[in-house]
Design a protein around this motif. Structure first.
Motif, PDB file in Angstrom:
ATOM      1  N   ARG A 400       0.867  -1.189   0.000  1.00  0.00           N
ATOM      2  CA  ARG A 400       0.000   0.000   0.000  1.00  0.00           C
ATOM      3  C   ARG A 400       0.898   1.231   0.000  1.00  0.00           C
ATOM      4  NH1 ARG A 400      -2.483   1.723   3.777  1.00  0.00           N
ATOM      5  NH2 ARG A 400      -4.587   2.058   3.033  1.00  0.00           N
ATOM      6  N   MET A 401       0.409   2.321  -0.613  1.00  0.00           N
ATOM      7  CA  MET A 401       1.137   3.571  -0.488  1.00  0.00           C
ATOM      8  C   MET A 401       0.611   4.332   0.738  1.00  0.00           C
ATOM      9  SD  MET A 401      -1.115   6.241  -1.222  1.00  0.00           S
ATOM     10  CE  MET A 401       0.119   7.499  -1.472  1.00  0.00           C
ATOM     11  N   ARG A 402       1.403   5.270   1.218  1.00  0.00           N
ATOM     12  CA  ARG A 402       1.015   6.039   2.399  1.00  0.00           C
ATOM     13  C   ARG A 402       1.438   7.493   2.194  1.00  0.00           C
ATOM     14  NH1 ARG A 402       2.601   2.146   7.488  1.00  0.00           N
ATOM     15  NH2 ARG A 402       0.734   3.000   8.433  1.00  0.00           N
ATOM     16  N   GLY A 403       0.872   8.347   3.027  1.00  0.00           N
ATOM     17  CA  GLY A 403       1.279   9.750   3.014  1.00  0.00           C
ATOM     18  C   GLY A 403       0.313  10.658   2.303  1.00  0.00           C
ATOM     19  N   TRP A 404       0.659  11.949   2.266  1.00  0.00           N
ATOM     20  CA  TRP A 404      -0.203  12.976   1.738  1.00  0.00           C
ATOM     21  C   TRP A 404       0.465  13.792   0.623  1.00  0.00           C
ATOM     22  CZ3 TRP A 404       0.193  11.354   6.649  1.00  0.00           C
ATOM     23  CH2 TRP A 404      -0.974  10.894   7.250  1.00  0.00           C
TER      24      TRP A 404
END
Length: 404
Positions: A400-404
């Protein structure tokens, strides 16, 4: 990767362990996977995807899946096995991630922070059809200023409030025309209108959900007609929530439907009445680490760091506490819940008022926890350990990718 979930160069390849000599050993299974770990049932995922796609095909409305729940290109490829299609995202980091994997028709469905306009326009400059969302003249002006002199045409949708749940403008409000005029005056394309029936999450009956879907549709269509009367083309009329997507009876004049958690479902959606328990595709694998029979407790190694603190079922008629407990094949134990959760411990107990006995789960036994809110639970993990149906063999790991 954390929680015993190593990455693999080929996310579709069977995941195996190898000794240093190269001698193959048994595939990783739910019996041996380090816990806590996030598990995704590919069979249920595919069934959920096909269910909504088939339903909307009958209306002739395009589905624009929201990938804020999965945040995974491998999940997105289950939606679009042949070629990337239209998607919705909730962060610019998601937009950048999916664009890097060939998804170029993207709606960023969160109100635009003016400071993010330049970053968004960089994707537009890379031939990504990124549509932004806003509902104020100030946001429109900031977007226009960021685009000025760049040679990049920005595109924005005006957010419409259909039920008082969040942001947006109410149909008939003159401010809708003001925002559109500010966009057009700044050289920004008025791409359409967008609304979200968030209040549908608090409903329980098919009739109420159908009424919410109609209110959502009517609000978006009315706002689009308001803009067209002012001379704006407004080509996109976008609606969507998982409950209304499954209960809408009329989608006349709507061009697209957005939904996200429908791919996985969760206990909140079960409480709303959108899915069955055996539709829920994600769970958290945990190990029994202690017993307190005098208290009616079983302790597991999954607390709120693995399950999340989301208590979305707390306001529903059936409160599932921190999650519903299942056996290793994903079959729920009757009335066995994660009753309490600390950072890395969970306490299993029988639901208050139930006559069920505490199951005999010895130390070392494995259980799977169905989540209250799939988005929040998945966000605690680096990726999905993929199984199919009742099989306990982990056939792939999908990051999964994460962050903003």
């Amino acid at each position: 990767m954390i929680r015993g979930s190593p990455n693999t160069s080929d996310p579709e390849a069977p995941r195996t362990s190898e000794k240093i000599t190269g001698e193959s050993v048994a595939p990783v299974s739910l019996e041996t996977l380090p816990t806590p770990a996030l598990v995704l049932d590919r069979t249920r995922l595919d069934r959920n995807v096909q269910r909504l796609a088939g339903r909307l095909a009958g209306f002739g409305v395009r589905l624009r899946p929201h990938l804020k729940t999965s945040k995974s290109v491998d999940v997105a490829r289950r939606l679009y096995p042949d070629a990337p299609g239209p998607i919705t995202v909730s962060t610019l980091a998601e937009a950048e991630y999916f664009a890097s994997h060939g998804f170029h028709d993207i709606t960023y469905a969160v109100g635009l922070a003016p400071g993010k306009a330049e970053r968004a326009l960089r994707l537009r400059a890379q031939s990504v059809d990124l549509k932004l969302v806003l509902d104020t003249v100030e946001q429109a002006q900031a977007l226009g200023a960021a685009a000025a002199g760049t040679g990049v045409e920005a595109a924005a949708m005006i957010e419409i409030d259909c039920d008082g749940h969040r942001g947006g403008l109410v149909p008939g409000d003159p401010a809708i025309g003001d925002v559109a005029a500010a966009l057009a005056g700044a050289g920004v394309m008025v791409a359409g209108v967008l609304t979200h029936a968030g209040e549908s999450y608090g409903l329980r009956t098919p009739d109420a959900l159908a009424e919410a879907a109609e209110a959502e549709r009517a609000a978006a269509v009315a706002a689009a007609e308001q803009l067209r009367a002012l001379g704006h083309a407004c080509p996109i009329v976008s609606v969507g929530s998982t409950p209304t997507a499954h209960f809408a009876l009329n989608l006349d004049a709507v061009t697209e439907m957005r939904a996200g958690v429908y791919m996985f479902f969760d206990l909140v959606m079960h409480g709303v009445g959108v899915c069955r328990l055996d539709d829920i595709a994600v769970s958290v694998l945990a190990t029994v680490i202690g017993r307190k029979p005098e208290k009616g407790w079983i302790l597991i190694d999954a607390g709120w760091m693995a399950l999340s603190r989301d208590r979305g079922t707390g306001s529903q008629p059936v409160d599932q506490r921190y999650g519903l407990v299942c056996d290793l094949q994903g079959r729920p134990y009757t009335d066995l819940l994660v009753s309490e959760a600390s950072q890395e411990h969970g306490i299993l107990a029988i639901r208050a008022g139930s006559g069920e006995a505490l199951p005999d789960l010895p130390v070392g036994a494995r259980v799977r926890i169905l989540p209250n809110h799939a988005c929040a639970t998945a966000a605690q993990h680096e990726g999905y350990n993929v199984v199919s149906g009742a099989s306990d063999v982990v056939e792939a790991f999908w990051p999964r990718m994460r962050g903003w």
